[in-house]
Design a protein around this motif. Sequence first.
Motif, PDB file in Angstrom:
ATOM      1  N   THR A 158      15.325   1.074  18.504  1.00 25.90           N
ATOM      2  CA  THR A 158      14.907   0.428  17.134  1.00 25.90           C
ATOM      3  C   THR A 158      14.474  -1.013  17.152  1.00 25.90           C
ATOM      4  O   THR A 158      13.580  -1.532  16.538  1.00 25.90           O
ATOM      5  CB  THR A 158      16.391   0.604  16.349  1.00 25.90           C
ATOM      6  OG1 THR A 158      16.837   1.944  16.095  1.00 25.90           O
ATOM      7  CG2 THR A 158      15.984  -0.077  14.866  1.00 25.90           C
ATOM      8  N   TYR A 159      14.972  -1.730  17.954  1.00 25.02           N
ATOM      9  CA  TYR A 159      14.717  -3.131  18.207  1.00 25.02           C
ATOM     10  C   TYR A 159      13.968  -3.259  19.456  1.00 25.02           C
ATOM     11  O   TYR A 159      13.738  -4.408  19.996  1.00 25.02           O
ATOM     12  CB  TYR A 159      15.874  -3.976  18.250  1.00 25.02           C
ATOM     13  CG  TYR A 159      16.740  -3.889  17.028  1.00 25.02           C
ATOM     14  CD1 TYR A 159      16.513  -4.411  15.873  1.00 25.02           C
ATOM     15  CD2 TYR A 159      17.662  -2.811  16.900  1.00 25.02           C
ATOM     16  CE1 TYR A 159      17.212  -4.302  14.541  1.00 25.02           C
ATOM     17  CE2 TYR A 159      18.508  -2.675  15.880  1.00 25.02           C
ATOM     18  CZ  TYR A 159      18.082  -3.277  14.689  1.00 25.02           C
ATOM     19  OH  TYR A 159      18.892  -2.816  13.466  1.00 25.02           O
ATOM     20  N   GLY A 160      13.001  -2.438  19.834  1.00 29.19           N
ATOM     21  CA  GLY A 160      12.342  -2.430  21.061  1.00 29.19           C
ATOM     22  C   GLY A 160      11.118  -3.570  21.514  1.00 29.19           C
ATOM     23  O   GLY A 160      10.918  -3.844  22.257  1.00 29.19           O
ATOM     24  N   ALA A 161      10.716  -4.016  20.008  1.00 26.49           N
ATOM     25  CA  ALA A 161       9.689  -4.978  20.189  1.00 26.49           C
ATOM     26  C   ALA A 161      10.153  -6.440  19.948  1.00 26.49           C
ATOM     27  O   ALA A 161       9.266  -7.148  20.096  1.00 26.49           O
ATOM     28  CB  ALA A 161       8.733  -4.544  19.086  1.00 26.49           C
ATOM     29  N   LYS A 162      11.603  -6.295  19.866  1.00 23.91           N
ATOM     30  CA  LYS A 162      12.147  -7.794  19.709  1.00 23.91           C
ATOM     31  C   LYS A 162      12.698  -8.277  21.131  1.00 23.91           C
ATOM     32  O   LYS A 162      13.329  -7.591  21.889  1.00 23.91           O
ATOM     33  CB  LYS A 162      12.937  -7.884  18.490  1.00 23.91           C
ATOM     34  CG  LYS A 162      12.528  -7.275  17.293  1.00 23.91           C
ATOM     35  CD  LYS A 162      11.286  -8.248  16.841  1.00 23.91           C
ATOM     36  CE  LYS A 162      10.774  -7.631  15.430  1.00 23.91           C
ATOM     37  NZ  LYS A 162       9.750  -8.673  14.991  1.00 23.91           N
TER      38      LYS A 162
END
Length: 710
Positions: A158-162
């Motif tokens: 879910t937070y893979g781009a952060k």
Amino acid sequence: MTRWTDSIALNWARCMLFALSFTACTLPSETHAALSGPLVTVAYDGFGYVAGNALPSQSGGTGWTAAWIKDYGSGGNFTTSGTGLTYTGLTSTGGSIVWGAGGNGINGNARSLPLVNSGVVYLQFLSQFPATSGGGTPNVRLTASGTLTGGIGGNGGTYGAKMSILDSGLAAKADGTSSSTANLSALNLVVVQIDYQNTKTSMWVNPDLSTFDYLNPPATAVVYAGLAPAFDKVAVYSRNPAKFDELTVIRAAPGAPGVPTGVTAVAGNQQATVTFTAPASDAGATILGYTVESSPASATDSNAGTTGLTHVMTGLTNGTSYTFTVRATNSVGTGSASTASTSVTPRGSQTITFGAAPTITVGSTGTVSATGGASGNAVNFNSTTLAACTVNSSTGVVTGLAAGTNNCTITADQAGNGSYLAATQASLSFSVDAVPEAPFIPVLTSMPVLPGFGSNLPTVLNLNEGAGPAITNCLRDTLSSVLGSDWRYQGQNADGGARVGQASQVISFNALDASSSTNYGLGSGTGIYLRGANQLDVVTACGTVTTTPALYNPGEFGSLLNAAGLTARINAQGVMTVQVGSLIYVARPDYLVTQSTPGAPALTMGPDGLLRFTDSTGHIQILQPAFLEPEILGNQIAQAVGGYLVIQTDGTALVTLFGGQKYVLTPDLTLGTVPPEFFTVGWWQDGPNHYRYRSYNYANTSQGFTVTPR
């Protein structure tokens, strides 16, 4: 080189990011994490390498234990670049590393450093990773002894781009609390704090370095509680495009520990127990022990130097007030003293000891006594059972109100003073007895000891007191009714034997017990009733008397035995035993005594095989063979054949079976032995119509008896 906004920030940056001497940096106190000493660099690499080379084997920077290596066998290697990454407020040195082609498109390089696993440590770097993540990249990985312990960056989800804090499985927290709002693809300055003491990892992405205080950092929402990865190797993993620079590991040098808090004290007798809470910070070095100090300084810490949070202070003076402070010690030194506890005053203990409980009856009084402690204050009493007893608080005089077993409880208290505590309350419980009723007929209190008898004569009633005179009058009436003729009560001798006579005959008996009952069970009226023992009951219109036959003249009988070197024993049922050599004779006197010619006392055997005793006044009394333990024989008969027995006035037993058959059992005059083959039985037959039962008054003996149908 970028321009610092002020000189303070410039000094901070130099202390933090260059491998300079940090001992000159004076830093604010730590509130966010456990940092207190000057900051030191653990390891730093600014990638000041010749451009265009693969990263493995490069070994610049400081604090590392080995050169860069290839950490991912199927991938390629980062490549050195002559252009460094920049960030406002940060002075960078040398170049950087960038993604390099080769392998499966994943670069993975690592470098080792001394193990980091205690205190509070910062990991800092500049990065610009691909916009998306997954498949194990892009991130900075931390390992200890070859085991992955955590990471910084992304790995899908879910937070893979952060930019996120990753656990040992390279996963961010599902609730997003370990992920920042910064995109991986941006140029980011990442500052990670690993707090080993409180087991948490915090992260700041792109902080304002002009105000950022590493020793007292601002609050951050990016926290992974419960995660504090130890590491001895840092690895960088990424796909294309990737840039990475200014890899720094720093921590504060250990200092003296913080201040213990919450100090409390409880006073005792010449001592106090002090408890406290450990400091919020051990300042990077494990606390080795605590020391408690008193004011006034006369106490000894019996637990000094231990790590326990409870210490006992001894050597205090009772009546003196004390406060206490606590210091913690680690390998660096001893920290500051805590805030003092509130004052406490030790005092001696007191114990109350009761004396013996009084014996009291309802309506009467008795006195309780108790010894108190050294305060000298009076011991005061109180009754907690007012329905049963009351007590005078100062004198201890107790008045019984109601009868019962241990129903009266008296408590004792003693107040304290400046040097002694109040005594622990003591209590004493005892019974209030009922007022004893006057006996129906009291016992004869002074029984004579006569020669020729091995013990006192049986205890009997005093027929001259209580209901005795009335009973004896009624006894005369009952005997006259049952036996005929006119029987007269002749009195009671000093030896306890009583007599009822008519003409030339006398009945000699001992009165063992009496009651006011005028019937004998199931409504039976006055009369003579046999029992399963050697006593019999005479029910009169005035009450019931339990009797056994009595020797008419026990004094002369005992003297006769004594002259022959013999001794008689009389049991509670009036049965005598006399041992002559190896023989033990068992007999009891007959109730009936007849009159003959006076002469010298004599013991003779009559033609009927019965012993007779004649006293000097010519009174003759037959000594009938008697059952020594008729109750035992009765139980044996009841169990074996079903029936019951009663002892008749001549000493024989009358057995009635449940079928109605009756038998007379005549006891042998002497006891015998128990043959070995009958050791395990209670009775046995040893001849025609002759049986034996075991006796327990004498070891290994039995008594025989002859059975005759009636």
